[in-house]
Enzyme design. Structure first.
Site, PDB file in Angstrom:
ATOM      1  N   ASP A   1      -0.361  -4.187   5.832  1.00  0.00           N
ATOM      2  CA  ASP A   1      -0.959  -3.722   7.082  1.00  0.00           C
ATOM      3  C   ASP A   1      -2.436  -4.106   7.097  1.00  0.00           C
ATOM      4  O   ASP A   1      -3.158  -3.897   6.112  1.00  0.00           O
ATOM      5  CB  ASP A   1      -0.830  -2.210   7.204  1.00  0.00           C
ATOM      6  CG  ASP A   1       0.602  -1.779   7.479  1.00  0.00           C
ATOM      7  OD1 ASP A   1       1.493  -2.644   7.455  1.00  0.00           O
ATOM      8  OD2 ASP A   1       0.818  -0.575   7.688  1.00  0.00           O
TER       9      ASP A   1
ATOM     10  N   HIS B   1       0.850  -1.182   0.000  1.00  0.00           N
ATOM     11  CA  HIS B   1       0.000   0.000   0.000  1.00  0.00           C
ATOM     12  C   HIS B   1       0.890   1.238   0.000  1.00  0.00           C
ATOM     13  O   HIS B   1       2.112   1.148   0.104  1.00  0.00           O
ATOM     14  CB  HIS B   1      -0.960  -0.009   1.189  1.00  0.00           C
ATOM     15  CG  HIS B   1      -0.299   0.059   2.540  1.00  0.00           C
ATOM     16  ND1 HIS B   1       0.519  -0.939   3.033  1.00  0.00           N
ATOM     17  CD2 HIS B   1      -0.354   1.000   3.525  1.00  0.00           C
ATOM     18  CE1 HIS B   1       0.936  -0.620   4.243  1.00  0.00           C
ATOM     19  NE2 HIS B   1       0.419   0.565   4.562  1.00  0.00           N
TER      20      HIS B   1
ATOM     21  N   ASP C   1       5.648   4.683   5.150  1.00  0.00           N
ATOM     22  CA  ASP C   1       6.597   3.733   5.736  1.00  0.00           C
ATOM     23  C   ASP C   1       6.734   2.471   4.895  1.00  0.00           C
ATOM     24  O   ASP C   1       7.509   1.571   5.245  1.00  0.00           O
ATOM     25  CB  ASP C   1       6.212   3.384   7.180  1.00  0.00           C
ATOM     26  CG  ASP C   1       4.819   2.789   7.321  1.00  0.00           C
ATOM     27  OD1 ASP C   1       3.914   3.215   6.581  1.00  0.00           O
ATOM     28  OD2 ASP C   1       4.633   1.908   8.178  1.00  0.00           O
TER      29      ASP C   1
ATOM     30  N   HIS D   1       6.702  -5.672  11.745  1.00  0.00           N
ATOM     31  CA  HIS D   1       5.956  -4.411  11.742  1.00  0.00           C
ATOM     32  C   HIS D   1       5.514  -4.057  13.160  1.00  0.00           C
ATOM     33  O   HIS D   1       4.340  -3.881  13.464  1.00  0.00           O
ATOM     34  CB  HIS D   1       4.745  -4.526  10.804  1.00  0.00           C
ATOM     35  CG  HIS D   1       4.135  -3.206  10.428  1.00  0.00           C
ATOM     36  ND1 HIS D   1       3.122  -2.618  11.156  1.00  0.00           N
ATOM     37  CD2 HIS D   1       4.372  -2.372   9.387  1.00  0.00           C
ATOM     38  CE1 HIS D   1       2.758  -1.481  10.591  1.00  0.00           C
ATOM     39  NE2 HIS D   1       3.514  -1.309   9.506  1.00  0.00           N
TER      40      HIS D   1
END
Length: 303
Positions: A210, A62, A66, A268
């Site tokens: 994520d 995405h 980050d 993460h």
């Protein structure tokens, strides 16, 4: 195959960890695929054994910074390093505009052939040895996870049976090894698949973008050899994690357990956690899924 973690921090880098980038290296082929490219990924590359010239594909989950802010720098440095190996970039809608705008406004360019593919859910590519399939994630912007599936390897060719059936050696043996049907000089038709042993299942890897809890997670990670999943926060902070499209330790481990994954690598992590505090995250994951490991920057995992 090997997974090399170039960054394991969520959102912002810490003094101990950089932001997300994961390299998948194919030892026999010699090429590398990169999953996400957070800020300073090229610096992490320089500190690892990886070579930018061997990088052939980049998959972006995405467009949060980050996960992409390191892309323009890596591309231009790869070009200045003289690499002419073609590079393909895959990512959600907007990835082409991001790359082209960054290069144009900075007066930069690349000298190697580069293609950019904007993807949706479904099959992304099939290179004859591996398929890559994208699954939608539950994040605050469009986000995908990737399943890398190796094709099954054909079974071994039973030479003794061929000999017993009076089938001589020749150029057709390679075709029989692939399970194909050949016609011999004497007119006999031989079905190679009848002389093959059981196929060897290919490896499967799930690399999540994520995400908060989502039903698509079970399909993405079904029976994979390795599942790589974000573990941004501890179990007690589930409400905060989910409200921002992230997962906790227990949620991540539950996906691994229910999907039948063989191995979980958690990554993460919020920058709030120091190395000493990581033991809490590991303990919470292992309470649900014992075969859990925590990634760290520059860690290499054999698959």
């Amino acid at each position: 195959m090997q997974l090399t973690f170039l960054g394991t921090c969520a959102g912002t880098p810490s003094l101990q960890r950089n932001v997300t980038a994961i390299a998948l290296t194919f030892s026999q082929r010699g090429d590398t695929w990169l999953f996400d490219c957070g800020e300073a990924t090229q610096h992490q590359y320089m500190r690892s054994a990886l070579k930018p010239g061997k990088l052939e594909k980049i998959f972006i989950t995405h467009l949060h910074g980050d996960h992409v802010f390191g892309l323009p720098g890596l591309l231009t440095s790869r070009s200045m390093g003289g690499s002419m190996t073609p590079l393909a970039i895959y990512g959600p809608p907007g990835i082409q505009e991001f790359v082209e705008t960054a290069l144009r406004l900075s007066g930069s360019f690349v000298t190697f052939p580069m293609t950019i593919h904007e993807i949706g859910a479904g099959l992304v590519l099939d290179d004859g040895e591996f398929t890559v399939t994208a699954y939608p994630m539950a994040h605050v912007i469009e986000c995908y996870g990737y399943r890398i599936q190796q094709h099954d390897k054909p079974g071994w060719l039973d030479a003794e049976r061929l000999k017993a059936d009076g089938i001589p050696s020749g150029w057709w043996m390679q075709r029989l090894k692939r399970g194909e049907t050949v016609t011999l000089k004497d007119g006999r038709v031989v079905d190679g698949s009848a002389y093959l042993g059981p196929a060897t299942p290919g490896k499967a890897i799930a690399i999540f973008g994520d995400t908060g809890p989502t039903p698509d997670a079970l399909a993405l990670a079904a029976n994979v050899d390795v599942m790589v999943h974000e573990t941004t926060l501890e179990h007690a902070m589930a409400e905060k994690a989910n409200s921002r499209g992230h997962s906790t330790t227990i949620q991540t481990a539950t996906v691994a357990k229910e999907a039948g994954a063989k191995r979980l690598i958690a990554t993460h992590f919020s920058s709030r956690y120091s190395f000493q505090q990581m033991e809490l995250l590991l303990a919470e994951c292992q309470s649900v899924f014992p075969n859990t490991e925590l990634a760290r920057d520059f860690a290499v995992f054999d698959i």
